[in-house]
Write a protein that holds these residues in place. Structure first.
Motif, PDB file in Angstrom:
ATOM      1  N   SER A 253       0.838  -1.194   0.000  1.00  0.00           N
ATOM      2  CA  SER A 253       0.000   0.000   0.000  1.00  0.00           C
ATOM      3  C   SER A 253       0.871   1.241   0.000  1.00  0.00           C
ATOM      4  CB  SER A 253      -0.936   0.017   1.212  1.00  0.00           C
ATOM      5  OG  SER A 253      -0.190   0.102   2.397  1.00  0.00           O
ATOM      6  N   VAL A 254       0.407   2.228  -0.724  1.00  0.00           N
ATOM      7  CA  VAL A 254       1.064   3.533  -0.780  1.00  0.00           C
ATOM      8  C   VAL A 254       0.246   4.490   0.074  1.00  0.00           C
ATOM      9  CG1 VAL A 254       1.836   5.416  -2.271  1.00  0.00           C
ATOM     10  CG2 VAL A 254       1.922   3.049  -3.091  1.00  0.00           C
ATOM     11  N   ASP A 255       0.936   5.251   0.897  1.00  0.00           N
ATOM     12  CA  ASP A 255       0.253   6.150   1.815  1.00  0.00           C
ATOM     13  C   ASP A 255      -0.630   7.138   1.071  1.00  0.00           C
ATOM     14  OD1 ASP A 255      -0.451   6.982   4.259  1.00  0.00           O
ATOM     15  OD2 ASP A 255       1.438   7.956   4.776  1.00  0.00           O
ATOM     16  N   ARG A 256      -1.639   7.666   1.778  1.00  0.00           N
ATOM     17  CA  ARG A 256      -2.598   8.579   1.174  1.00  0.00           C
ATOM     18  C   ARG A 256      -1.911   9.834   0.616  1.00  0.00           C
ATOM     19  NH1 ARG A 256      -7.861   7.283   2.376  1.00  0.00           N
ATOM     20  NH2 ARG A 256      -8.136   5.727   4.006  1.00  0.00           N
ATOM     21  N   ILE A 257      -2.392  10.260  -0.511  1.00  0.00           N
ATOM     22  CA  ILE A 257      -1.879  11.474  -1.161  1.00  0.00           C
ATOM     23  C   ILE A 257      -3.016  12.491  -1.231  1.00  0.00           C
ATOM     24  CG2 ILE A 257      -0.893  12.445  -3.278  1.00  0.00           C
ATOM     25  CD1 ILE A 257       0.214   9.644  -3.872  1.00  0.00           C
ATOM     26  N   TYR A 258      -2.763  13.697  -0.737  1.00  0.00           N
ATOM     27  CA  TYR A 258      -3.744  14.790  -0.773  1.00  0.00           C
ATOM     28  C   TYR A 258      -3.302  15.799  -1.840  1.00  0.00           C
ATOM     29  CZ  TYR A 258      -5.531  12.955   3.643  1.00  0.00           C
ATOM     30  OH  TYR A 258      -6.075  12.149   4.618  1.00  0.00           O
ATOM     31  N   PRO A 259      -3.792  15.676  -3.055  1.00  0.00           N
ATOM     32  CA  PRO A 259      -3.291  16.521  -4.150  1.00  0.00           C
ATOM     33  C   PRO A 259      -3.701  17.988  -4.037  1.00  0.00           C
ATOM     34  CG  PRO A 259      -5.102  15.150  -4.913  1.00  0.00           C
ATOM     35  CD  PRO A 259      -4.796  14.706  -3.531  1.00  0.00           C
ATOM     36  N   PHE A 260      -4.746  18.331  -3.279  1.00  0.00           N
ATOM     37  CA  PHE A 260      -5.247  19.699  -3.236  1.00  0.00           C
ATOM     38  C   PHE A 260      -4.899  20.424  -1.931  1.00  0.00           C
ATOM     39  CE2 PHE A 260      -8.187  17.275  -5.949  1.00  0.00           C
ATOM     40  CZ  PHE A 260      -7.946  17.928  -7.154  1.00  0.00           C
ATOM     41  N   VAL A 261      -4.037  19.826  -1.122  1.00  0.00           N
ATOM     42  CA  VAL A 261      -3.615  20.485   0.107  1.00  0.00           C
ATOM     43  C   VAL A 261      -2.518  21.482  -0.205  1.00  0.00           C
ATOM     44  CG1 VAL A 261      -2.510  20.144   2.344  1.00  0.00           C
ATOM     45  CG2 VAL A 261      -4.268  18.569   1.575  1.00  0.00           C
ATOM     46  N   GLY A 262      -2.638  22.700   0.334  1.00  0.00           N
ATOM     47  CA  GLY A 262      -1.649  23.736   0.097  1.00  0.00           C
ATOM     48  C   GLY A 262      -0.383  23.513   0.891  1.00  0.00           C
TER      49      GLY A 262
ATOM     50  N   ASP B 216       0.494  25.005   3.508  1.00  0.00           N
ATOM     51  CA  ASP B 216       0.272  25.066   4.952  1.00  0.00           C
ATOM     52  C   ASP B 216      -0.121  23.721   5.538  1.00  0.00           C
ATOM     53  OD1 ASP B 216      -2.188  24.826   3.821  1.00  0.00           O
ATOM     54  OD2 ASP B 216      -3.036  26.649   4.723  1.00  0.00           O
ATOM     55  N   GLY B 217      -0.465  22.754   4.681  1.00  0.00           N
ATOM     56  CA  GLY B 217      -0.795  21.408   5.137  1.00  0.00           C
ATOM     57  C   GLY B 217      -2.147  21.265   5.774  1.00  0.00           C
ATOM     58  N   VAL B 218      -3.001  22.275   5.731  1.00  0.00           N
ATOM     59  CA  VAL B 218      -4.319  22.224   6.354  1.00  0.00           C
ATOM     60  C   VAL B 218      -5.269  21.441   5.462  1.00  0.00           C
ATOM     61  CG1 VAL B 218      -6.264  23.568   7.193  1.00  0.00           C
ATOM     62  CG2 VAL B 218      -3.926  24.392   7.554  1.00  0.00           C
ATOM     63  N   LYS B 219      -5.934  20.411   6.056  1.00  0.00           N
ATOM     64  CA  LYS B 219      -6.903  19.593   5.333  1.00  0.00           C
ATOM     65  C   LYS B 219      -8.282  19.936   5.860  1.00  0.00           C
ATOM     66  CE  LYS B 219      -3.587  15.755   5.164  1.00  0.00           C
ATOM     67  NZ  LYS B 219      -2.690  16.242   6.211  1.00  0.00           N
ATOM     68  N   LYS B 220      -8.936  20.865   5.217  1.00  0.00           N
ATOM     69  CA  LYS B 220     -10.238  21.318   5.669  1.00  0.00           C
ATOM     70  C   LYS B 220     -11.123  21.574   4.466  1.00  0.00           C
ATOM     71  CE  LYS B 220     -12.434  24.626   8.814  1.00  0.00           C
ATOM     72  NZ  LYS B 220     -12.227  25.795   9.706  1.00  0.00           N
ATOM     73  N   GLY B 221     -12.323  21.003   4.510  1.00  0.00           N
ATOM     74  CA  GLY B 221     -13.246  21.191   3.407  1.00  0.00           C
ATOM     75  C   GLY B 221     -13.268  20.015   2.455  1.00  0.00           C
ATOM     76  N   PHE B 222     -14.192  20.098   1.499  1.00  0.00           N
ATOM     77  CA  PHE B 222     -14.419  19.003   0.558  1.00  0.00           C
ATOM     78  C   PHE B 222     -13.195  18.754  -0.313  1.00  0.00           C
ATOM     79  CE2 PHE B 222     -15.737  17.386  -3.562  1.00  0.00           C
ATOM     80  CZ  PHE B 222     -16.515  16.286  -3.211  1.00  0.00           C
TER      81      PHE B 222
END
Length: 915
Positions: free
Chosen positions: A450-459, A461-467
């Protein structure tokens, strides 16, 4: 000459010049004898001349002391005495510092050249530590004498304690030479590992060899009045290594027994283990004859691993072999391996009940220390072999394992790659074996990556908030080589020919967000691709007049996708009853959630086939049907799920009046409702509503009793064959829901004290064999492990009871009740209703008793019953266990010495099971 005492607790001697030559000579000789080499004394010696005269009578010099004194080793000084001088320089009488002290006095006799220490005397020289009532140091002979004192009542006190290095002796008196290191010891007492040795006379030849006369040795804690000992007149004793004796007789309660040996050898190595012979136990069986069991050899191969080889032999030809090995390396790994093989013969050749079979069992447990490598791990828990091993073994009495229907194993290796993103990989081999059907399912191996989760739309600042910022994707890989076989085909070529190989890839894309402030929403899309190395082809075979499946070897794949989402919230409700009430308030927490999942039809992967000889084509199938990851669906799946979980908690007035805050009490840990609705149900093959499942659980009596219950409610009616039909039960003349099944379990465990599970070695082995953790089905009794207590013995043989009568006796009890109701086809019957109980108690400080039993109310009979008794005989232990009836009826009696050094001195008699 005057004596002065310095602030450093040492005797300081000041010299006053005298003109009398003879007195000066005597004075110099005296101080040289004491080893006080003083430059000023040398000057006096130079100026002196020898005048013949009678030696004056010298009185002993008494030095009252309260603190320790030290005689310093003299320094070598060049002799300046002229050749005509007849006085010779005195050599130092000792090779090091001597420290001593005594409570009453230290007396120096310069004529006899002795120092006498009286009352709580202590002397320290090199590696020798000597404490006694009286000590006499003869510095001319380089010897020391020590003895006890007699008090005003005539009782001897302050026995000597002689310690040299790691060896310690506590005699009545001792004589020791500092130069030769030889000693004579009267009534010596010493501890060597588990042994306690007492000898009338002991001669210490050197640091490594002692000769004893009139010796007794035992493992009893009371060496003066042991419950048993071995008496011998000639002993050669090498501390920390061995004891070799002449004629040795065993004495029990001061009564000589006929048990004697012309010579004996007892190992006393300080190492953790020593190789040696394991003596067998004698038994007999009505079906297999006389036997010798559990005889063999223990190999102490190294500090990291060992090996025990054991065997059994019966006069009818049956035999058994066992290999047991434990290994460990600090901060790296530890584990053990057990292999058991038995060749069983029943009756005699030519008789109708003659039978011969071979059974085996392999167990392997391995764990790796996390400190060895934080990014990788390896573990193993293996329990495989013949399905009937625990039912038919001649060396096991383990009903918990006997009644277990499944043997399972797992060997796994995992590694984390510290890349960005992180990659985790694991390889594992699993095994599951049904002991009733003898079907074995294995994976050799399973690959997971497994490859760890990738958040392509995180800026940045690393904040994960919102859809959008919570949108993440992942990659998972799962590969298997799955094998299904039986006992008879295990590890034969056909087993591997029937293997199924496949690989599954999945890429989930998901996100979560808040909706209307109070709702948590999740949504995900999942893409899957499955690869198979073997598929099937289905057709009508004219020769067989039947539809047959043929294996098609070669790579093939299918791809699917699905969509799912969920919405949930948490609702809190509090019902207050008033501060002056016993129950002040009840808090109710609800967590409702609604989920939706959609999977489209993948009809393109389906084919048709002729169902009869006429060529009628009206059936569909997919070539991936027998794949280990399933097959694509033929119809749409459009399901809405409903779940509701509840917890109930109360605040009540604490029974402790000193506490101000109310006490929280859990009423229901969980109460769950779940069902689902299929919007694409056709009403024939599938029905819209799934049964409602209700489950719950709570803990009572200060969390000592666990209560779990569950039931299934079906909204649909059934036909005469018991099949669900598309008609609601209420419309068919019934109630709103039809209860198809229900179950309830109660588990209650109490004890007079906290139990340490790690201490029960027998039950550890029970769990490894596949049995229960508790003793509701009795304690495991493996015949080569009889020296281990049947009970959770935590006193290590110590008698902790000091009062004449103790009202609270240690005890524990385990209670279990199970009730099952079934009504799937209007039978309305209780299919299971049983109670089991296990209890253990100390009847007296030295007697322990236990029982495991139960009753089946459906079968109307007593379940497995075992009675356990044990007697603590100080250095010995005696136990008796009895299973009075059933197919596993047997009994066992054991009496033997607790100490592992003399574990072969035992009587172990056990009956064979009637199975």
């Amino acid at each position: 000459m005057t004596l002065q005492k310095t602030g450093h607790n040492f005797t300081k001697i000041a010299f006053i010049p005298l003109q009398t030559n003879l007195f000066n000579i005597v004075l110099v000789s005296f101080f040289l004898t004491l080893g006080c080499n003083n430059l000023y004394a040398q000057e006096i010696q130079k100026k002196s001349t020898v005048i013949p005269a009678k030696t004056p009578v010298e009185k002993p010099l008494i030095v009252p002391i309260n603190d320790s004194k030290t005689i310093l080793e003299p320094k070598k000084v060049t002799d300046t005495i002229v050749k005509k001088d007849t006085i010779k320089a005195t050599k130092a009488f000792l090779d090091g510092k001597v420290k001593y002290k005594a409570d009453k006095y230290a007396r120096i006799d310069q004529k006899k050249k002795t120092i006498t220490l009286y009352d709580k005397a202590e002397l320290y020289y090199q590696d020798v530590e000597l404490k006694s009532g009286i000590i006499v140091l003869d510095y001319d002979k380089n010897e020391v004498y020590a003895g006890r004192l007699k008090d005003s009542t005539g009782k001897y006190t302050q026995y000597p304690s002689f310690k040299q290095g790691a060896n310690e002796v506590q005699p009545d008196s001792i004589r020791f030479n500092f130069k030769s290191k030889k000693a004579l010891i009267w009534n010596s007492r010493s501890d060597q590992g588990d042994f306690r040795i007492k000898a009338a006379i002991t001669k210490k030849e050197n640091d490594s060899v002692y000769f004893l006369k009139g010796a007794r040795f035992t493992t009893s804690k009371n060496i003066e009045n042991p419950e048993y000992y071995f008496q011998t007149n000639k002993v050669k004793f090498i501390p920390g290594k061995k004891v070799i004796t002449g004629l040795t007789n065993m004495v029990i309660a001061d009564v000589p027994t006929p048990i004697a040996l012309p010579f004996a050898y007892f190992p006393m190595s300080k190492e953790t283990s020593v190789s040696g012979i394991i003596l067998p136990s004698y038994n007999d069986s009505n079906t297999r004859g006389f036997s010798l069991q559990n005889g063999g050899y223990y190999f102490a191969l190294s500090d990291n691993y060992d090996l025990t080889a054991l065997g059994d032999y019966y006069t009818n030809g049956s035999y058994g072999l066992r290999l047991e090995s434990s290994y460990a390396k600090i901060y790296r790994y530890r584990g053990n391996v057990n292999f058991r093989y038995e060749n069983l013969i029943t009756s005699e050749r030519g008789y109708p009940d003659y039978a011969k079979q071979k059974i085996y069992n392999l167990q392997w447990s391995h764990s790796r220390d996390s400190k060895a490598n934080p990014n990788s791990s390896f573990s193993a828990s293996v329990n495989l072999g013949s399905s009937k091993y625990f039912q038919q073994s001649i060396n096991q009495a383990n009903v918990g394992s006997n009644l277990n229907n499944t043997l399972s194993s797992s060997v796994s290796y995992s590694k984390t790659f510290t890349t960005v993103p992180q990659v985790r990989m694991s390889l594992s081999a699993t095994h599951s074996q049904n002991t009733q059907t003898e079907v074995i399912n294995m994976t050799l191996p399973t690959l997971q990556l497994s490859v760890d989760r990738i958040y392509p739309f995180v800026g940045k600042d690393g904040v994960k908030k919102g859809f959008f910022k919570n949108i993440n994707l992942q990659y998972n890989l799962n590969g298997k080589n799955s094998i299904t076989t039986t006992d008879s085909l295990f590890f034969k070529p056909q087993m591997f020919r029937d293997a199924k190989i496949g690989m599954q890839h999945s890429i989930p894309l998901s996100t979560n967000f808040k909706l209307f402030k109070y709702f948590s929403a999740t949504t995900s899309v999942n893409y899957e691709e499955v690869w198979y190395a073997k598929t099937i082809s289905r057709s009508y075979d004219v020769d067989q007049s039947a539809v047959v499946d043929k294996d098609v070897n070669g790579f093939d794949a299918f791809r699917t996708y699905n969509f799912s989402s969920s919405l949930g919230t948490t609702v809190y409700g509090t019902f207050n009853f008033g501060d002056n009430k016993r129950i002040k308030s009840i808090r109710h927490v609800m967590r409702p959630s609604v989920s939706y999942s959609y999977t489209p039809s993948f009809e393109k992967y389906y084919d048709t086939y002729a169902s009869d000889a006429s060529g009628t084509i009206n059936k569909q199938y997919t070539r991936f049907e027998n794949g280990i990851y399933g097959s694509p669906g033929l119809t749409n799946s459009n399901i809405v799920g409903f779940d509701l979980s509840n917890t109930f908690e109360a605040k009540v007035t604490d029974s402790d009046s000193t506490k101000v805050d109310p006490k929280k009490v859990m009423l229901l840990n969980n109460l769950n409702f779940s069902t689902s609705y299929n919007a694409d149900a056709d009403g024939e093959t599938t029905l819209a509503w799934a049964p409602v499942r209700i489950s719950g659980g709570t803990q009572l009596f200060k969390d000592k009793m666990n209560v779990n219950f569950g039931t299934t409610l079906d909204p649909y009616a059934i036909d005469n064959s018991g099949n669900r039909i598309n008609t609601f039960n209420i419309n068919n003349g019934g109630s709103l829901f039809r209860m198809t099944s229900a179950n309830m379990t109660l588990n209650y465990s109490i004890s007079s004290k906290e139990k340490d599970k790690n201490k029960d070695k027998n039950n550890d082995q029970t769990e490894r064999n596949g049995g229960r953790e508790d003793d509701l089905f009795g304690r495991n009794t493996v015949q080569n492990n009889s020296s281990v207590s049947q009970f959770d013995d935590d006193d290590n043989g110590e008698d902790k009871i000091s009062e004449f009568f103790r009202s609270k006796l240690p005890w524990d009890m385990t209670f279990a009740y199970s009730l099952t109701y079934s009504n799937s086809n209007r039978q309305r019957e209780i299919t299971g209703n049983s109670i089991m109980i296990s209890a253990n108690a100390d009847l007296t400080p030295k007697w322990k008793a236990g029982i495991s039993t139960g009753y089946d109310f459906v079968q109307k009979g007593v379940t497995y019953t075992q009675l356990r008794f044990e007697r603590d005989l100080l250095s010995w232990r005696m136990d008796f266990n009895w299973t009075p009836f059933g197919t596993n009826a047997n009994w066992g009696f054991f009496i033997g010495i607790k100490s592992g050094v003399l574990s072969d001195i035992k009587w172990d008699k056990r009956s064979s099971s009637t199975r």
